[in-house]
Scaffold this active site. Structure first.
Site, mmCIF file in Angstrom:
data_model
loop_
_atom_site.group_PDB
_atom_site.id
_atom_site.type_symbol
_atom_site.label_atom_id
_atom_site.label_comp_id
_atom_site.label_asym_id
_atom_site.label_seq_id
_atom_site.Cartn_x
_atom_site.Cartn_y
_atom_site.Cartn_z
ATOM 1 N N SER A 104 0.800 -1.236 0.000
ATOM 2 C CA SER A 104 0.000 0.000 0.000
ATOM 3 C C SER A 104 0.829 1.282 0.000
ATOM 4 O O SER A 104 0.266 2.364 -0.186
ATOM 5 C CB SER A 104 -0.937 0.017 1.202
ATOM 6 N N TYR A 123 -4.219 3.592 8.272
ATOM 7 C CA TYR A 123 -5.481 2.873 8.426
ATOM 8 C C TYR A 123 -6.126 3.158 9.763
ATOM 9 O O TYR A 123 -6.112 4.274 10.239
ATOM 10 C CB TYR A 123 -5.279 1.366 8.191
ATOM 11 N N LYS A 134 0.348 3.453 -2.900
ATOM 12 C CA LYS A 134 -0.832 4.333 -3.040
ATOM 13 C C LYS A 134 -0.435 5.816 -3.016
ATOM 14 O O LYS A 134 -1.156 6.652 -3.548
ATOM 15 C CB LYS A 134 -1.853 4.011 -1.933
ATOM 16 N N TYR A 184 -3.776 -2.340 -10.191
ATOM 17 C CA TYR A 184 -3.650 -2.186 -8.728
ATOM 18 C C TYR A 184 -2.807 -3.319 -8.124
ATOM 19 O O TYR A 184 -1.910 -3.076 -7.304
ATOM 20 C CB TYR A 184 -5.058 -2.145 -8.106
ATOM 21 N N VAL A 215 1.218 -3.817 3.843
ATOM 22 C CA VAL A 215 1.196 -5.108 4.536
ATOM 23 C C VAL A 215 2.458 -5.940 4.274
ATOM 24 O O VAL A 215 2.624 -6.994 4.876
ATOM 25 C CB VAL A 215 -0.068 -5.944 4.223
HETATM 26 O O1 DON Z 1 -5.057 -4.727 -1.531
HETATM 27 C C1 DON Z 1 -4.388 -5.452 -0.828
HETATM 28 O O2 DON Z 1 -4.908 -6.254 -0.094
HETATM 29 C C2 DON Z 1 -2.884 -5.351 -0.818
HETATM 30 N N1 DON Z 1 -2.347 -5.639 -2.062
HETATM 31 C C3 DON Z 1 -2.407 -4.023 -0.314
HETATM 32 C C4 DON Z 1 -2.831 -3.838 1.073
HETATM 33 C C5 DON Z 1 -1.952 -3.092 1.961
HETATM 34 O O3 DON Z 1 -0.748 -3.009 1.908
HETATM 35 C C6 DON Z 1 -2.704 -2.528 3.077
HETATM 36 N N2 DON Z 1 -1.804 -2.087 4.057
HETATM 37 N N3 DON Z 1 -1.494 -1.998 5.097
#
Ligand code: DON
Length: 317
Positions: free
Chosen positions: A76, A253, A79, A201, A271
């Site tokens: 993320s 978040y 983003k 994405y 993540v």
């Molecule tokens: O959309 C998702 O689930 C992941 N590819 C990205 C999520 C993410 O990194 C959220 N972060 N803390």
């Protein structure tokens, strides 16, 4: 302790290196705590004992410890790069399609979308990032390439690339993201084909970078939108301030309040275990440790940033 004069680069790099060395010692009991993201199978193989920390200043000086040169999945954190690109393209029209408020929900929550008519709370949660990626999909013939080129450019590193195994794994298990995409499409807030947007994405999340590369790549957000190495403007000064404001209020978040209390820097997590924090006018810090809290933020990474701010006084408050 450094002085609290904002925008004054009162550190010397040797002192910063000593501070990072101290943090590396103090953080050892925290490394390996938390849970490595396992909902994307390709991520769960990562060694939970990895830890890297790197600081890059707007003067181009760098201090690092641990696995700071090893690449990991930026997830993320991407983003913020795509938001930068979309703000240049869509300007004010963007904010008709996505909000600017913290969500108070998990990063992949669907619940708010229905009551808020398919308009995500902010561009740094998954649904909001899908809108941003949709804007880039409309703007570029090859959006995946445009994103990776942008990142290579701001990081000044041509070898940055997608980890295709992670991208495939994301796609195979991305039903929740697809559900959000189709749901927003039903409100007319996704303009391209959902599968096409989500493919972009999944790839942007699967870009692999090191702490050192991320700290360098985000310097424009610490330097009024300008790449300090070349003087090139990436984004307007006022948009730089806005992105920092969004990172401070929406970048971590559902623990954004706790993080602002403990660290007090505009930041974005992923993540994969990475967190990037901006000290406006001075430097960027990037930390990586794969063990996550319940909210999806790196546990040891958050602790390391808290220690950094305690030792340097570089929080923005
Ligand atoms: O959309 C998702 O689930 C992941 N590819 C990205 C999520 C993410 O990194 C959220 N972060 N803390």
């Amino acid at each position: 302790m450094f002085s609290k004069n904002k925008g004054h680069t009162d550190y010397d790099i040797m002192t910063l290196q000593h501070i990072l060395d101290d943090i590396y010692t103090e953080i050892q009991p925290h490394i390996g705590k938390g849970k490595v993201a396992d909902y994307i199978p390709a991520l769960k193989r990562i060694d939970p004992t990895k830890f890297g920390l790197s600081v890059c200043t707007i003067n181009g000086e760098r201090a690092s410890v641990g696995d700071a040169s090893e690449r990991f999945s930026i997830q993320s954190i991407s983003k913020v790069f795509t938001l930068t690109m979309a703000m240049k393209i869509a300007q004010e029209a963007l904010w008709k399609r996505v909000g600017r408020e913290p969500s108070g929900n998990r990063f992949n929550s669907l619940v708010q979308l229905e009551s808020e008519n398919g308009i995500p709370r902010n561009p740094l949660i998954n649904a909001g990032a899908h809108i941003i990626t949709d804007i880039l999909t409309s703007a570029y013939e090859h959006p995946k390439e445009a994103i990776v080129q942008f990142i290579r450019h701001v990081a000044d590193t041509t070898t940055i690339d997608f980890d295709l195994e992670v991208a495939k794994s994301e796609r195979e298990t991305g039903n929740r993201n697809l559900a959000m995409g189709y749901f927003m499409k039903s409100f007319g807030n996704i303009h391209n084909q959902v599968r096409v947007v989500l493919d972009v994405y999944f790839h942007q999340c699967a870009i692999a970078m090191s702490c050192e590369e991320l700290a360098q790549a985000f310097l424009y957000l610490a330097h009024d939108g300008i790449l300090p190495s070349t003087g090139e403007r990436v984004i307007a000064k006022e948009d730089t301030d806005r992105i920092n404001a969004l990172m401070l209020t929406c970048g971590m978040y559902d623990s954004v309040g706790d993080f602002a209390y403990r660290v007090g820097l505009p930041s974005k997590s992923g993540v994969g275990g990475g967190i990037v924090s901006i000290v406006p006018g001075e430097m960027v810090i990037c930390v990586w440790s794969p063990g996550l809290s319940e909210n999806g933020n790196s546990l040891a990474g958050t602790k390391a940033l808290e220690l950094f701010v305690q030792k340097t006084g570089k929080g923005i408050f």
